[in-house]
Design a protein around this motif. Structure first.
Motif, PDB file in Angstrom:
ATOM      1  N   ARG A 198      -6.438   5.481  18.115  1.00  0.00           N
ATOM      2  CA  ARG A 198      -6.375   6.712  17.329  1.00  0.00           C
ATOM      3  C   ARG A 198      -6.556   6.443  15.836  1.00  0.00           C
ATOM      4  O   ARG A 198      -7.127   7.250  15.114  1.00  0.00           O
ATOM      5  CB  ARG A 198      -5.032   7.399  17.592  1.00  0.00           C
ATOM      6  N   ASN A 199      -6.076   5.306  15.348  1.00  0.00           N
ATOM      7  CA  ASN A 199      -6.087   5.040  13.905  1.00  0.00           C
ATOM      8  C   ASN A 199      -7.110   4.008  13.459  1.00  0.00           C
ATOM      9  O   ASN A 199      -7.142   3.660  12.277  1.00  0.00           O
ATOM     10  CB  ASN A 199      -4.692   4.601  13.459  1.00  0.00           C
ATOM     11  N   LYS A 200      -7.917   3.526  14.360  1.00  0.00           N
ATOM     12  CA  LYS A 200      -8.896   2.482  14.028  1.00  0.00           C
ATOM     13  C   LYS A 200      -9.847   2.993  12.942  1.00  0.00           C
ATOM     14  O   LYS A 200     -10.433   4.055  13.052  1.00  0.00           O
ATOM     15  CB  LYS A 200      -9.688   2.093  15.279  1.00  0.00           C
ATOM     16  N   GLY A 201      -9.953   2.228  11.871  1.00  0.00           N
ATOM     17  CA  GLY A 201     -10.863   2.555  10.787  1.00  0.00           C
ATOM     18  C   GLY A 201     -10.292   3.458   9.708  1.00  0.00           C
ATOM     19  O   GLY A 201     -10.955   3.712   8.706  1.00  0.00           O
ATOM     20  N   LYS A 202      -9.091   3.969   9.866  1.00  0.00           N
ATOM     21  CA  LYS A 202      -8.493   4.838   8.844  1.00  0.00           C
ATOM     22  C   LYS A 202      -7.972   3.998   7.679  1.00  0.00           C
ATOM     23  O   LYS A 202      -7.467   2.892   7.875  1.00  0.00           O
ATOM     24  CB  LYS A 202      -7.355   5.668   9.442  1.00  0.00           C
ATOM     25  N   GLU A 203      -8.072   4.553   6.473  1.00  0.00           N
ATOM     26  CA  GLU A 203      -7.640   3.834   5.268  1.00  0.00           C
ATOM     27  C   GLU A 203      -6.137   3.574   5.245  1.00  0.00           C
ATOM     28  O   GLU A 203      -5.700   2.524   4.781  1.00  0.00           O
ATOM     29  CB  GLU A 203      -7.991   4.651   4.016  1.00  0.00           C
ATOM     30  N   ASP A 204      -5.374   4.558   5.709  1.00  0.00           N
ATOM     31  CA  ASP A 204      -3.922   4.402   5.636  1.00  0.00           C
ATOM     32  C   ASP A 204      -3.349   3.573   6.795  1.00  0.00           C
ATOM     33  O   ASP A 204      -2.146   3.421   6.910  1.00  0.00           O
ATOM     34  CB  ASP A 204      -3.237   5.767   5.577  1.00  0.00           C
ATOM     35  N   PHE A 205      -4.212   3.024   7.634  1.00  0.00           N
ATOM     36  CA  PHE A 205      -3.774   2.194   8.753  1.00  0.00           C
ATOM     37  C   PHE A 205      -3.988   0.719   8.403  1.00  0.00           C
ATOM     38  O   PHE A 205      -4.678  -0.027   9.086  1.00  0.00           O
ATOM     39  CB  PHE A 205      -4.540   2.576  10.020  1.00  0.00           C
ATOM     40  N   THR A 206      -3.369   0.315   7.297  1.00  0.00           N
ATOM     41  CA  THR A 206      -3.451  -1.076   6.854  1.00  0.00           C
ATOM     42  C   THR A 206      -2.055  -1.555   6.479  1.00  0.00           C
ATOM     43  O   THR A 206      -1.151  -0.751   6.238  1.00  0.00           O
ATOM     44  CB  THR A 206      -4.372  -1.217   5.623  1.00  0.00           C
TER      45      THR A 206
END
Length: 181
Positions: free
Chosen positions: A65-73
């Motif tokens: 679901r969060n792959k590639g999102k900026e806030d998923f780091t």
């Protein structure tokens, strides 16, 4: 990212619990000799295995679901940590940690009352009288259900007058239970 980290920590904690507490739990001789008795480790094993499977599925879904999102780091996660310590969730965690530390000393009645009262305040209830009445009623209800109906021995506390009060309540509940059943 926070959800993913919590899921991974839960997975590790449940795995640790499974291998160090559930598999190594002693089985009473009386149960070992009875081929028809359900072993005491069956339900904990089943529950932990099911939870581990659910956590794996949840971890995979979170990553997809969060792959590639900026806030998923990890950087975004690290920057959100100070905000977490100011949140209601953190205060709720603190309430439960304090409750777990005082439970054996002050007993179930006081601990449950304090948890309910402070959680009510945390959730926004400002009418203190209504909050106290609700906390007392819910605590008594929980005590009657668990101690009276389910025969669960709840912590009485080690402080003299609190322990005596718990013993008095137990005798009242046992007396009422004797009358009705």
């Amino acid at each position: 990212m926070f959800e993913l980290i919590i899921n991974i920590l839960l997975f590790v904690f449940l795995g640790y619990t499974f291998f160090t507490h559930v598999l190594e739990a002693p089985v009473p001789v009386k149960v070992q000799n009875n081929p028809y008795a359900l072993q005491p480790d069956v339900w904990p094993k089943a529950i932990i295995i099911l939870l581990e499977i659910c956590l794996i599925i949840n971890i995979i879904q979170i990553i997809k679901r969060n792959k590639g999102k900026e806030d998923f780091t990890l950087k975004a996660f690290a920057s959100s940590i100070p905000e977490f310590f100011k949140s209601r969730m953190f205060l709720g965690i603190v309430i439960l940690i304090v409750a777990s530390l005082i439970l054996e000393t002050v007993g179930f009645m006081v601990t449950a009352l304090l948890i309910l009262f402070f959680y009510g305040m945390l959730l926004g209830e400002r009418n203190i009288v209504r909050l106290l009445i609700a906390s007392v009623c819910i605590t008594l209800f929980l005590y009657i259900v668990f101690s009276g109906m389910l025969s669960v021995n709840l912590p009485r506390g080690t402080i003299g007058f609190l322990r005596n009060f718990a013993l008095f309540l137990e005798s009242v509940v046992a007396g009422v239970k004797g009358i009705f059943g």
